[in-house]
Design a protein around this motif. Structure first.
Motif, PDB file in Angstrom:
ATOM      1  N   ILE A   6       0.801  -1.213  -0.034  1.00 37.47           N
ATOM      2  CA  ILE A   6       0.103   0.083   0.295  1.00 37.47           C
ATOM      3  C   ILE A   6       1.132   1.185   0.050  1.00 37.47           C
ATOM      4  N   SER A   7       2.068   1.191   0.836  1.00 35.45           N
ATOM      5  CA  SER A   7       2.891   2.274   0.685  1.00 35.45           C
ATOM      6  C   SER A   7       3.491   2.717  -0.542  1.00 35.45           C
ATOM      7  N   ASN A  10       0.834   3.785  -2.869  1.00 35.90           N
ATOM      8  CA  ASN A  10       0.444   5.432  -2.448  1.00 35.90           C
ATOM      9  C   ASN A  10       1.565   6.349  -3.102  1.00 35.90           C
ATOM     10  N   HIS A  11       2.856   5.820  -3.114  1.00 34.20           N
ATOM     11  CA  HIS A  11       3.985   6.515  -3.560  1.00 34.20           C
ATOM     12  C   HIS A  11       4.013   6.739  -4.925  1.00 34.20           C
ATOM     13  N   ILE A  14       0.553   8.698  -6.415  1.00 33.39           N
ATOM     14  CA  ILE A  14       0.911  10.331  -6.172  1.00 33.39           C
ATOM     15  C   ILE A  14       2.068  10.995  -7.179  1.00 33.39           C
ATOM     16  N   TYR A  55      -5.965  12.424  -2.007  1.00 38.87           N
ATOM     17  CA  TYR A  55      -5.281  11.165  -2.185  1.00 38.87           C
ATOM     18  C   TYR A  55      -4.096  11.460  -1.396  1.00 38.87           C
ATOM     19  N   TRP A  58      -4.502  11.426   2.265  1.00 42.25           N
ATOM     20  CA  TRP A  58      -4.500   9.868   2.516  1.00 42.25           C
ATOM     21  C   TRP A  58      -3.404   9.340   2.571  1.00 42.25           C
ATOM     22  N   ARG A  59      -2.294   9.487   1.657  1.00 45.81           N
ATOM     23  CA  ARG A  59      -1.150   8.912   1.704  1.00 45.81           C
ATOM     24  C   ARG A  59      -0.282   9.386   2.967  1.00 45.81           C
ATOM     25  N   TRP A  62      -1.810   7.539   5.956  1.00 46.24           N
ATOM     26  CA  TRP A  62      -1.183   6.019   5.957  1.00 46.24           C
ATOM     27  C   TRP A  62       0.095   6.042   6.510  1.00 46.24           C
ATOM     28  N   ARG A  63       0.877   7.014   6.289  1.00 38.37           N
ATOM     29  CA  ARG A  63       2.294   6.955   6.738  1.00 38.37           C
ATOM     30  C   ARG A  63       2.290   7.092   8.151  1.00 38.37           C
TER      31      ARG A  63
END
Length: 71
Positions: A6-7, A10-11, A14, A55, A58-59, A62-63
């Motif tokens: 997921i990380s 996400n990276h 973005i 988004y 959200w990232r 999440w981090r």
């Protein structure tokens, strides 16, 4: 050092979105478009930018939740 799926997603989502928005914005600013043609494109650019901002938030969240991977 290994980040979870997921990380990493996400990276890259973005990163690609930000580069795409930058290129689209530069096209709108310096492209050979007539004034009437820019209006709807600027609206799309603004809407997608808001989605990228959401988004991105959200990232960051999440981090903060998942923390850093061990060194």
């Amino acid at each position: 050092m290994q980040y979870d799926l997921i990380s990493r997603l996400n990276h890259w989502i973005i990163a690609i979105s930000m580069i795409g928005m930058l290129l689209f914005g530069l096209y709108l600013a310096y492209g050979a478009l007539e004034r009437e043609a820019r209006g709807p494109l600027i609206d799309i650019h603004r809407s997608v930018g808001i989605l990228v901002l959401i988004y991105g938030t959200w990232r960051v969240a999440w981090r903060m939740i998942s923390g850093r991977s061990p060194p």
